[in-house]
Design an enzyme around this catalytic site. Structure first.
Site, PDB file in Angstrom:
ATOM      1  N   TYR A 141      32.037  48.732  47.894  1.00  0.00           N
ATOM      2  CA  TYR A 141      33.163  47.835  48.138  1.00  0.00           C
ATOM      3  C   TYR A 141      34.440  48.499  47.653  1.00  0.00           C
ATOM      4  O   TYR A 141      34.482  49.020  46.534  1.00  0.00           O
ATOM      5  CB  TYR A 141      32.955  46.512  47.384  1.00  0.00           C
ATOM      6  CG  TYR A 141      34.078  45.513  47.559  1.00  0.00           C
ATOM      7  CD1 TYR A 141      34.337  44.940  48.796  1.00  0.00           C
ATOM      8  CD2 TYR A 141      34.869  45.126  46.478  1.00  0.00           C
ATOM      9  CE1 TYR A 141      35.366  44.008  48.960  1.00  0.00           C
ATOM     10  CE2 TYR A 141      35.888  44.192  46.633  1.00  0.00           C
ATOM     11  CZ  TYR A 141      36.128  43.638  47.877  1.00  0.00           C
ATOM     12  OH  TYR A 141      37.143  42.713  48.023  1.00  0.00           O
ATOM     13  N   ASP A 236      36.450  55.872  43.674  1.00  0.00           N
ATOM     14  CA  ASP A 236      36.950  54.532  43.411  1.00  0.00           C
ATOM     15  C   ASP A 236      36.350  54.080  42.077  1.00  0.00           C
ATOM     16  O   ASP A 236      35.212  53.640  42.012  1.00  0.00           O
ATOM     17  CB  ASP A 236      36.570  53.583  44.556  1.00  0.00           C
ATOM     18  CG  ASP A 236      37.090  52.166  44.319  1.00  0.00           C
ATOM     19  OD1 ASP A 236      37.649  51.906  43.238  1.00  0.00           O
ATOM     20  OD2 ASP A 236      36.922  51.320  45.217  1.00  0.00           O
ATOM     21  N   LYS A 264      40.993  46.564  37.461  1.00  0.00           N
ATOM     22  CA  LYS A 264      40.178  45.857  36.476  1.00  0.00           C
ATOM     23  C   LYS A 264      40.573  46.184  35.020  1.00  0.00           C
ATOM     24  O   LYS A 264      41.616  45.725  34.579  1.00  0.00           O
ATOM     25  CB  LYS A 264      38.693  46.088  36.776  1.00  0.00           C
ATOM     26  CG  LYS A 264      38.332  45.522  38.166  1.00  0.00           C
ATOM     27  CD  LYS A 264      36.866  45.282  38.400  1.00  0.00           C
ATOM     28  CE  LYS A 264      36.655  44.428  39.645  1.00  0.00           C
ATOM     29  NZ  LYS A 264      36.295  45.106  40.857  1.00  0.00           N
TER      30      LYS A 264
HETATM   31  C1  LIG Z   1      36.869  45.079  42.347  1.00  0.00           C
HETATM   32  C2  LIG Z   1      36.871  46.308  43.149  1.00  0.00           C
HETATM   33  C3  LIG Z   1      37.854  46.580  44.115  1.00  0.00           C
HETATM   34  C4  LIG Z   1      38.899  45.567  44.496  1.00  0.00           C
HETATM   35  O1  LIG Z   1      39.753  45.255  43.456  1.00  0.00           O
HETATM   36  P1  LIG Z   1      40.615  43.879  43.517  1.00  0.00           P
HETATM   37  O2  LIG Z   1      41.481  43.967  42.310  1.00  0.00           O
HETATM   38  O3  LIG Z   1      39.628  42.771  43.512  1.00  0.00           O
HETATM   39  O4  LIG Z   1      41.393  43.914  44.785  1.00  0.00           O
HETATM   40  C5  LIG Z   1      37.849  47.821  44.723  1.00  0.00           C
HETATM   41  N1  LIG Z   1      36.927  48.743  44.421  1.00  0.00           N
HETATM   42  C6  LIG Z   1      35.958  48.522  43.529  1.00  0.00           C
HETATM   43  C7  LIG Z   1      34.989  49.599  43.213  1.00  0.00           C
HETATM   44  C8  LIG Z   1      35.884  47.298  42.873  1.00  0.00           C
HETATM   45  O5  LIG Z   1      34.898  47.068  41.992  1.00  0.00           O
END
Ligand SMILES: *Cc1c(COP(=O)(O)O)cnc(C)c1O
Length: 424
Positions: A141, A236, A264
Protein backbone atom coordinates in the site's frame (compact mmCIF):
# COMPACT_ATOMS: atom_id res chain seq x y z
CA UNK A 1 -23.02 9.35 24.72
CA UNK A 2 -22.36 5.65 24.21
CA UNK A 3 -20.00 4.36 21.52
CA UNK A 4 -22.88 3.01 19.46
CA UNK A 5 -24.90 6.25 19.68
CA UNK A 6 -21.95 8.38 18.63
CA UNK A 7 -21.12 6.01 15.80
CA UNK A 8 -24.72 5.93 14.55
CA UNK A 9 -24.99 9.71 14.66
CA UNK A 10 -21.62 10.03 12.88
CA UNK A 11 -23.02 7.95 10.03
CA UNK A 12 -25.49 10.75 9.31
CA UNK A 13 -22.75 13.27 8.70
CA UNK A 14 -19.71 11.32 7.53
CA UNK A 15 -19.77 8.46 5.00
CA UNK A 16 -19.76 5.25 7.02
CA UNK A 17 -19.41 7.39 10.14
CA UNK A 18 -15.66 7.70 9.61
CA UNK A 19 -12.91 9.71 7.98
CA UNK A 20 -10.87 6.66 6.99
CA UNK A 21 -12.61 3.40 6.01
CA UNK A 22 -10.84 0.90 8.26
CA UNK A 23 -12.15 2.70 11.34
CA UNK A 24 -15.69 1.50 10.58
CA UNK A 25 -14.75 -2.08 11.65
CA UNK A 26 -16.82 -3.38 8.74
CA UNK A 27 -14.91 -6.64 8.28
CA UNK A 28 -15.27 -7.65 11.90
CA UNK A 29 -18.84 -6.54 12.59
CA UNK A 30 -18.07 -4.88 15.92
CA UNK A 31 -19.08 -1.35 16.98
CA UNK A 32 -15.91 0.74 16.87
CA UNK A 33 -15.00 2.19 20.26
CA UNK A 34 -15.11 5.99 20.16
CA UNK A 35 -11.82 7.04 21.69
CA UNK A 36 -11.82 9.82 24.23
CA UNK A 37 -8.25 9.96 25.43
CA UNK A 38 -4.96 8.14 25.59
CA UNK A 39 -1.88 8.10 27.77
CA UNK A 40 1.16 5.92 27.25
CA UNK A 41 0.15 2.44 26.08
CA UNK A 42 -3.49 2.88 27.09
CA UNK A 43 -6.54 4.40 25.47
CA UNK A 44 -10.02 5.00 26.87
CA UNK A 45 -13.33 5.12 25.04
CA UNK A 46 -16.40 7.30 25.66
CA UNK A 47 -17.92 4.61 27.87
CA UNK A 48 -14.88 4.59 30.12
CA UNK A 49 -13.49 1.26 28.89
CA UNK A 50 -9.72 0.99 29.00
CA UNK A 51 -7.70 -0.77 26.31
CA UNK A 52 -4.07 -1.68 25.99
CA UNK A 53 -3.39 -0.15 22.60
CA UNK A 54 -1.56 -2.20 19.98
CA UNK A 55 -2.68 -0.01 17.08
CA UNK A 56 -0.78 3.10 18.18
CA UNK A 57 -2.61 5.24 15.59
CA UNK A 58 -1.51 2.70 12.93
CA UNK A 59 2.12 3.18 13.86
CA UNK A 60 2.85 6.84 14.60
CA UNK A 61 2.51 6.75 18.39
CA UNK A 62 5.75 4.84 18.98
CA UNK A 63 6.37 6.90 22.12
CA UNK A 64 2.91 6.05 23.37
CA UNK A 65 -0.01 8.43 23.61
CA UNK A 66 0.53 12.03 24.69
CA UNK A 67 4.19 11.62 25.48
CA UNK A 68 5.13 14.48 27.81
CA UNK A 69 7.94 15.82 25.61
CA UNK A 70 5.86 15.73 22.46
CA UNK A 71 2.91 17.43 24.16
CA UNK A 72 5.21 20.13 25.51
CA UNK A 73 6.73 20.73 22.07
CA UNK A 74 3.28 21.05 20.51
CA UNK A 75 2.03 23.41 23.25
CA UNK A 76 5.11 25.62 23.23
CA UNK A 77 5.15 25.94 19.47
CA UNK A 78 1.40 26.47 19.09
CA UNK A 79 1.55 29.30 21.65
CA UNK A 80 3.43 31.43 19.16
CA UNK A 81 3.31 29.85 15.73
CA UNK A 82 0.55 27.80 14.18
CA UNK A 83 0.88 28.48 10.47
CA UNK A 84 2.52 31.10 8.32
CA UNK A 85 2.97 29.47 4.94
CA UNK A 86 6.50 30.77 5.29
CA UNK A 87 9.87 29.34 6.23
CA UNK A 88 10.58 28.63 9.90
CA UNK A 89 13.63 27.44 11.77
CA UNK A 90 11.91 24.36 13.16
CA UNK A 91 11.49 22.87 9.67
CA UNK A 92 15.22 23.30 9.14
CA UNK A 93 15.87 21.56 12.47
CA UNK A 94 13.79 18.54 11.52
CA UNK A 95 15.14 18.35 7.96
CA UNK A 96 18.72 18.60 9.19
CA UNK A 97 18.11 16.04 11.90
CA UNK A 98 16.70 13.49 9.45
CA UNK A 99 19.35 14.10 6.78
CA UNK A 100 22.14 13.71 9.30
CA UNK A 101 20.80 10.66 11.15
CA UNK A 102 19.43 8.36 8.44
CA UNK A 103 21.14 7.02 5.34
CA UNK A 104 20.22 7.82 1.73
CA UNK A 105 18.59 11.13 2.56
CA UNK A 106 20.73 14.10 1.50
CA UNK A 107 17.75 16.38 0.99
CA UNK A 108 14.15 16.19 2.05
CA UNK A 109 10.78 17.76 1.17
CA UNK A 110 8.06 17.88 3.81
CA UNK A 111 4.44 17.19 2.90
CA UNK A 112 1.27 16.43 4.87
CA UNK A 113 0.64 12.69 4.60
CA UNK A 114 2.08 9.40 3.43
CA UNK A 115 -0.19 9.50 0.40
CA UNK A 116 1.17 12.89 -0.58
CA UNK A 117 4.75 11.68 -0.10
CA UNK A 118 4.35 8.64 -2.36
CA UNK A 119 2.44 10.41 -5.13
CA UNK A 120 5.04 13.18 -5.13
CA UNK A 121 8.05 10.88 -5.05
CA UNK A 122 6.86 8.96 -8.10
CA UNK A 123 6.32 12.21 -10.00
CA UNK A 124 9.86 13.19 -9.08
CA UNK A 125 11.21 9.82 -10.24
CA UNK A 126 9.40 10.24 -13.55
CA UNK A 127 10.65 13.80 -13.95
CA UNK A 128 14.20 12.80 -13.19
CA UNK A 129 14.38 9.68 -15.37
CA UNK A 130 12.08 11.05 -18.11
CA UNK A 131 10.37 7.65 -18.08
CA UNK A 132 6.74 6.83 -17.37
CA UNK A 133 6.13 3.48 -15.78
CA UNK A 134 6.24 2.42 -12.15
CA UNK A 135 6.48 -1.08 -10.72
CA UNK A 136 4.68 -1.75 -7.47
CA UNK A 137 4.07 -5.01 -5.66
CA UNK A 138 0.79 -6.79 -5.09
CA UNK A 139 -0.30 -6.24 -1.51
CA UNK A 140 1.87 -3.18 -0.90
CA UNK A 141 0.00 0.00 0.00
CA UNK A 142 1.35 3.38 -0.96
CA UNK A 143 -1.56 5.63 -0.09
CA UNK A 144 -4.79 6.27 -1.95
CA UNK A 145 -3.61 8.12 -5.07
CA UNK A 146 -5.20 6.61 -8.20
CA UNK A 147 -2.07 5.23 -9.81
CA UNK A 148 -1.32 3.09 -6.77
CA UNK A 149 -4.75 1.53 -6.38
CA UNK A 150 -4.11 -1.50 -8.49
CA UNK A 151 -4.12 -5.15 -7.53
CA UNK A 152 -2.58 -7.93 -9.55
CA UNK A 153 -5.43 -9.96 -10.94
CA UNK A 154 -5.01 -13.76 -11.19
CA UNK A 155 -1.42 -13.92 -12.27
CA UNK A 156 -1.82 -11.15 -14.84
CA UNK A 157 1.33 -9.28 -14.12
CA UNK A 158 1.45 -6.68 -16.79
CA UNK A 159 -2.09 -5.41 -17.03
CA UNK A 160 -3.53 -4.02 -13.84
CA UNK A 161 -7.15 -3.34 -13.12
CA UNK A 162 -8.16 -0.41 -10.88
CA UNK A 163 -8.76 -1.40 -7.26
CA UNK A 164 -11.23 1.45 -6.70
CA UNK A 165 -14.13 3.09 -8.50
CA UNK A 166 -13.25 6.54 -9.80
CA UNK A 167 -9.85 5.50 -11.09
CA UNK A 168 -9.92 5.63 -14.90
CA UNK A 169 -8.06 2.87 -16.66
CA UNK A 170 -5.93 5.55 -18.32
CA UNK A 171 -4.52 6.66 -15.00
CA UNK A 172 -3.12 3.23 -14.20
CA UNK A 173 -1.69 2.27 -17.58
CA UNK A 174 1.72 3.16 -16.21
CA UNK A 175 1.36 1.04 -13.09
CA UNK A 176 2.94 -2.40 -13.38
CA UNK A 177 2.38 -5.05 -10.73
CA UNK A 178 4.96 -7.60 -9.62
CA UNK A 179 4.89 -10.18 -6.84
CA UNK A 180 6.55 -9.50 -3.51
CA UNK A 181 9.68 -11.57 -2.87
CA UNK A 182 9.61 -12.79 -6.48
CA UNK A 183 12.42 -11.25 -8.54
CA UNK A 184 11.41 -13.18 -11.64
CA UNK A 185 8.13 -11.24 -11.79
CA UNK A 186 10.17 -8.02 -11.79
CA UNK A 187 12.59 -9.22 -14.47
CA UNK A 188 9.72 -10.04 -16.82
CA UNK A 189 8.46 -6.45 -16.55
CA UNK A 190 11.90 -4.91 -17.07
CA UNK A 191 12.45 -7.07 -20.15
CA UNK A 192 9.14 -6.02 -21.61
CA UNK A 193 9.34 -2.29 -20.80
CA UNK A 194 13.10 -1.93 -20.55
CA UNK A 195 13.41 1.73 -21.51
CA UNK A 196 10.31 3.11 -19.85
CA UNK A 197 10.38 2.12 -16.16
CA UNK A 198 10.98 5.24 -14.05
CA UNK A 199 10.94 3.51 -10.70
CA UNK A 200 10.24 0.52 -8.52
CA UNK A 201 8.44 1.37 -5.27
CA UNK A 202 8.32 -1.09 -2.40
CA UNK A 203 7.66 -1.37 1.31
CA UNK A 204 10.95 -3.05 2.27
CA UNK A 205 9.12 -4.46 5.25
CA UNK A 206 5.56 -4.78 4.04
CA UNK A 207 3.00 -3.86 6.67
CA UNK A 208 -0.16 -3.42 4.67
CA UNK A 209 -0.82 -7.05 3.77
CA UNK A 210 0.10 -7.99 7.29
CA UNK A 211 3.78 -7.89 8.16
CA UNK A 212 5.91 -9.52 5.47
CA UNK A 213 9.59 -8.64 5.51
CA UNK A 214 11.28 -8.65 2.11
CA UNK A 215 13.94 -11.31 1.68
CA UNK A 216 17.40 -9.78 1.57
CA UNK A 217 18.40 -11.50 -1.66
CA UNK A 218 15.24 -10.19 -3.30
CA UNK A 219 16.00 -6.58 -2.32
CA UNK A 220 19.60 -6.98 -3.46
CA UNK A 221 18.44 -8.17 -6.87
CA UNK A 222 15.95 -5.32 -6.99
CA UNK A 223 18.74 -2.82 -6.34
CA UNK A 224 20.81 -4.39 -9.12
CA UNK A 225 18.06 -4.49 -11.69
CA UNK A 226 17.17 -0.83 -11.05
CA UNK A 227 20.80 0.14 -11.59
CA UNK A 228 21.01 -1.94 -14.74
CA UNK A 229 18.02 -0.24 -16.33
CA UNK A 230 18.63 3.26 -14.89
CA UNK A 231 15.42 3.13 -12.91
CA UNK A 232 15.10 4.54 -9.41
CA UNK A 233 14.52 2.32 -6.41
CA UNK A 234 12.09 3.86 -3.91
CA UNK A 235 11.64 2.52 -0.40
CA UNK A 236 8.28 3.46 1.03
CA UNK A 237 9.23 3.61 4.71
CA UNK A 238 6.11 5.46 5.77
CA UNK A 239 5.40 2.67 8.24
CA UNK A 240 8.82 1.06 8.77
CA UNK A 241 10.86 4.27 9.07
CA UNK A 242 11.94 5.03 12.66
CA UNK A 243 9.96 1.89 13.59
CA UNK A 244 11.76 -1.37 12.70
CA UNK A 245 14.95 0.49 13.63
CA UNK A 246 15.61 4.19 14.05
CA UNK A 247 17.28 4.21 10.64
CA UNK A 248 14.51 2.12 9.19
CA UNK A 249 14.36 -1.01 7.08
CA UNK A 250 17.18 0.16 4.80
CA UNK A 251 19.57 -0.03 7.75
CA UNK A 252 18.48 -3.56 8.66
CA UNK A 253 19.13 -4.84 5.14
CA UNK A 254 22.07 -2.57 4.33
CA UNK A 255 20.44 -1.95 0.97
CA UNK A 256 19.85 1.65 0.03
CA UNK A 257 17.23 3.23 -2.23
CA UNK A 258 17.55 6.30 -4.42
CA UNK A 259 14.50 7.88 -2.85
CA UNK A 260 12.62 7.24 0.36
CA UNK A 261 9.28 8.24 1.82
CA UNK A 262 8.37 8.84 5.45
CA UNK A 263 5.23 9.77 7.36
CA UNK A 264 3.52 8.25 10.43
CA UNK A 265 6.22 8.34 13.16
CA UNK A 266 8.06 11.34 11.70
CA UNK A 267 5.14 13.66 12.48
CA UNK A 268 4.96 12.68 16.14
CA UNK A 269 1.25 11.95 15.72
CA UNK A 270 0.35 15.05 13.70
CA UNK A 271 -0.43 14.93 9.95
CA UNK A 272 2.89 14.74 8.18
CA UNK A 273 4.88 13.14 5.41
CA UNK A 274 8.18 13.60 3.63
CA UNK A 275 10.27 12.30 0.77
CA UNK A 276 13.95 12.54 0.32
CA UNK A 277 17.03 11.11 -1.29
CA UNK A 278 20.02 12.00 -3.38
CA UNK A 279 20.63 15.71 -3.76
CA UNK A 280 20.95 15.46 -7.51
CA UNK A 281 17.46 13.98 -7.75
CA UNK A 282 15.84 16.20 -5.10
CA UNK A 283 17.10 19.32 -6.88
CA UNK A 284 14.76 18.45 -9.74
CA UNK A 285 11.96 19.78 -7.51
CA UNK A 286 10.57 23.26 -7.95
CA UNK A 287 11.74 25.96 -7.31
CA UNK A 288 15.13 24.51 -8.35
CA UNK A 289 13.94 22.17 -11.07
CA UNK A 290 11.03 21.40 -13.36
CA UNK A 291 9.05 18.97 -11.14
CA UNK A 292 6.27 20.97 -9.50
CA UNK A 293 5.08 20.07 -6.02
CA UNK A 294 3.79 22.47 -3.37
CA UNK A 295 1.76 22.59 -0.15
CA UNK A 296 0.11 25.38 1.84
CA UNK A 297 0.53 23.43 5.08
CA UNK A 298 3.80 21.66 4.26
CA UNK A 299 6.41 22.07 6.98
CA UNK A 300 3.80 23.41 9.40
CA UNK A 301 5.65 24.55 12.55
CA UNK A 302 3.49 22.66 15.07
CA UNK A 303 3.86 19.45 13.08
CA UNK A 304 7.60 19.97 12.67
CA UNK A 305 7.96 20.55 16.41
CA UNK A 306 6.08 17.33 17.22
CA UNK A 307 8.19 15.41 14.70
CA UNK A 308 11.43 16.89 15.96
CA UNK A 309 10.58 16.13 19.59
CA UNK A 310 9.70 12.54 18.70
CA UNK A 311 12.62 11.76 16.43
CA UNK A 312 15.24 13.32 18.71
CA UNK A 313 13.81 11.43 21.69
CA UNK A 314 14.01 8.14 19.77
CA UNK A 315 17.46 8.92 18.44
CA UNK A 316 18.81 9.82 21.88
CA UNK A 317 17.39 6.68 23.51
CA UNK A 318 18.43 3.77 21.28
CA UNK A 319 17.66 1.30 24.08
CA UNK A 320 13.94 1.77 23.44
CA UNK A 321 14.36 -0.27 20.26
CA UNK A 322 16.05 -3.09 22.19
CA UNK A 323 13.23 -3.10 24.73
CA UNK A 324 10.54 -3.19 22.06
CA UNK A 325 12.46 -5.99 20.32
CA UNK A 326 12.42 -8.05 23.53
CA UNK A 327 8.73 -7.48 24.09
CA UNK A 328 7.78 -8.24 20.51
CA UNK A 329 9.86 -11.44 20.56
CA UNK A 330 7.98 -12.45 23.67
CA UNK A 331 4.64 -11.69 21.99
CA UNK A 332 5.57 -13.62 18.85
CA UNK A 333 6.74 -16.64 20.82
CA UNK A 334 3.70 -16.57 23.09
CA UNK A 335 1.24 -16.29 20.20
CA UNK A 336 2.78 -19.29 18.47
CA UNK A 337 2.80 -21.39 21.64
CA UNK A 338 -0.82 -20.66 22.48
CA UNK A 339 -1.96 -21.20 18.88
CA UNK A 340 -0.23 -24.58 18.95
CA UNK A 341 -1.86 -25.55 22.25
CA UNK A 342 -5.23 -24.62 20.83
CA UNK A 343 -4.63 -26.31 17.50
CA UNK A 344 -5.09 -23.03 15.60
CA UNK A 345 -2.96 -22.98 12.45
CA UNK A 346 -0.96 -19.76 12.55
CA UNK A 347 2.07 -18.02 11.09
CA UNK A 348 3.49 -15.08 13.04
CA UNK A 349 5.64 -12.68 11.01
CA UNK A 350 7.63 -10.00 12.75
CA UNK A 351 10.15 -7.28 12.11
CA UNK A 352 11.13 -5.28 15.18
CA UNK A 353 7.99 -3.94 16.82
CA UNK A 354 5.71 -4.80 13.86
CA UNK A 355 3.97 -8.17 14.13
CA UNK A 356 1.16 -9.99 12.35
CA UNK A 357 -0.47 -13.25 13.44
CA UNK A 358 -1.82 -14.80 10.23
CA UNK A 359 -4.63 -17.30 10.69
CA UNK A 360 -3.46 -19.54 7.88
CA UNK A 361 -2.64 -23.19 7.30
CA UNK A 362 0.32 -22.13 5.13
CA UNK A 363 3.74 -22.80 6.59
CA UNK A 364 5.00 -19.35 5.73
CA UNK A 365 3.61 -16.04 4.48
CA UNK A 366 5.95 -14.47 1.91
CA UNK A 367 3.59 -12.59 -0.40
CA UNK A 368 0.05 -11.34 -0.94
CA UNK A 369 -1.21 -14.67 -2.26
CA UNK A 370 -0.07 -16.35 0.96
CA UNK A 371 -1.63 -13.61 3.09
CA UNK A 372 -4.95 -14.03 1.30
CA UNK A 373 -5.20 -17.65 2.44
CA UNK A 374 -6.09 -16.45 5.94
CA UNK A 375 -9.34 -17.42 7.61
CA UNK A 376 -11.17 -14.08 7.79
CA UNK A 377 -14.05 -15.46 9.85
CA UNK A 378 -11.72 -16.85 12.48
CA UNK A 379 -9.84 -13.56 12.57
CA UNK A 380 -13.09 -11.66 13.11
CA UNK A 381 -14.00 -13.91 16.02
CA UNK A 382 -10.54 -13.53 17.53
CA UNK A 383 -10.71 -9.76 17.06
CA UNK A 384 -14.04 -9.49 18.85
CA UNK A 385 -12.70 -11.54 21.73
CA UNK A 386 -9.54 -9.46 22.01
CA UNK A 387 -11.26 -6.08 22.02
CA UNK A 388 -13.78 -7.29 24.58
CA UNK A 389 -10.80 -8.37 26.68
CA UNK A 390 -9.38 -4.83 26.55
CA UNK A 391 -6.77 -5.49 23.87
CA UNK A 392 -6.99 -2.97 21.03
CA UNK A 393 -5.67 -4.43 17.78
CA UNK A 394 -6.38 -3.47 14.18
CA UNK A 395 -9.74 -4.78 12.95
CA UNK A 396 -8.16 -6.51 9.95
CA UNK A 397 -6.04 -9.55 9.24
CA UNK A 398 -3.90 -7.48 6.89
CA UNK A 399 -2.52 -5.03 9.43
CA UNK A 400 0.30 -5.02 11.95
CA UNK A 401 0.28 -5.13 15.72
CA UNK A 402 2.45 -2.20 16.83
CA UNK A 403 4.32 -1.82 20.07
CA UNK A 404 5.28 1.47 21.65
CA UNK A 405 8.05 2.38 24.05
CA UNK A 406 5.53 2.52 26.94
CA UNK A 407 4.40 -1.10 26.65
CA UNK A 408 5.58 -3.32 29.51
CA UNK A 409 6.09 -7.01 30.11
CA UNK A 410 2.71 -7.05 31.86
CA UNK A 411 1.00 -5.56 28.80
CA UNK A 412 2.38 -8.38 26.66
CA UNK A 413 1.25 -10.90 29.25
CA UNK A 414 -2.22 -9.37 29.20
CA UNK A 415 -2.28 -9.76 25.43
CA UNK A 416 -1.26 -13.41 25.66
CA UNK A 417 -3.68 -14.06 28.52
CA UNK A 418 -6.51 -12.68 26.40
CA UNK A 419 -5.53 -14.91 23.51
CA UNK A 420 -5.30 -17.89 25.84
CA UNK A 421 -8.92 -17.38 26.88
CA UNK A 422 -10.12 -17.23 23.26
CA UNK A 423 -12.54 -20.07 22.60
CA UNK A 424 -12.93 -21.24 19.04
C1 LIG B 1 0.15 4.51 5.88
C2 LIG B 1 0.93 4.30 4.65
C3 LIG B 1 0.83 5.15 3.54
C4 LIG B 1 -0.18 6.26 3.47
O1 LIG B 1 0.02 7.24 4.43
P1 LIG B 1 -1.20 8.24 4.82
O2 LIG B 1 -0.56 9.20 5.76
O3 LIG B 1 -2.26 7.38 5.41
O4 LIG B 1 -1.65 8.88 3.56
C5 LIG B 1 1.70 4.96 2.48
N1 LIG B 1 2.61 3.97 2.49
C6 LIG B 1 2.72 3.12 3.52
C7 LIG B 1 3.77 2.07 3.49
C8 LIG B 1 1.89 3.24 4.62
O5 LIG B 1 1.99 2.37 5.64
Amino acid sequence: MRNLDIFNESKKYMPGGVNSPVRAYKDVDVTPPIIKKGKGAYIYDEEGNKYIDFVCAWGPMILGHCDDDVVKAIQNTAAESIAFGASTEIELKLAKHICSTVDSVEMIRMVNSGTEATMSVVKLARGYTKKNKMIKFAGCYHGHAGGFLVEAGSGVLTEGIPGSAGVPKESIVNTLIANYNDIQSVKVLFEKYSDDIACVIIEPVAGNMGVIPAEKEFLLELRKICDKYNSLLIFDEVMSGFRVAYKGAQSIYGIYPDLITYAKIMGGGLPCGAYGGKKEIMEMLSPMGPVYQAGTMSGNPVVMAAGYASLTKLYNNPSVYENMEKLSQKLQKGLLEIAKEKGIPMVVNRCGSMITAFFTKKREVRNFEDAKTCDAKLFAKYFEHMIKSGINIAPSQFEAIFLCTKHTDEDIESFLEAFRSFEL
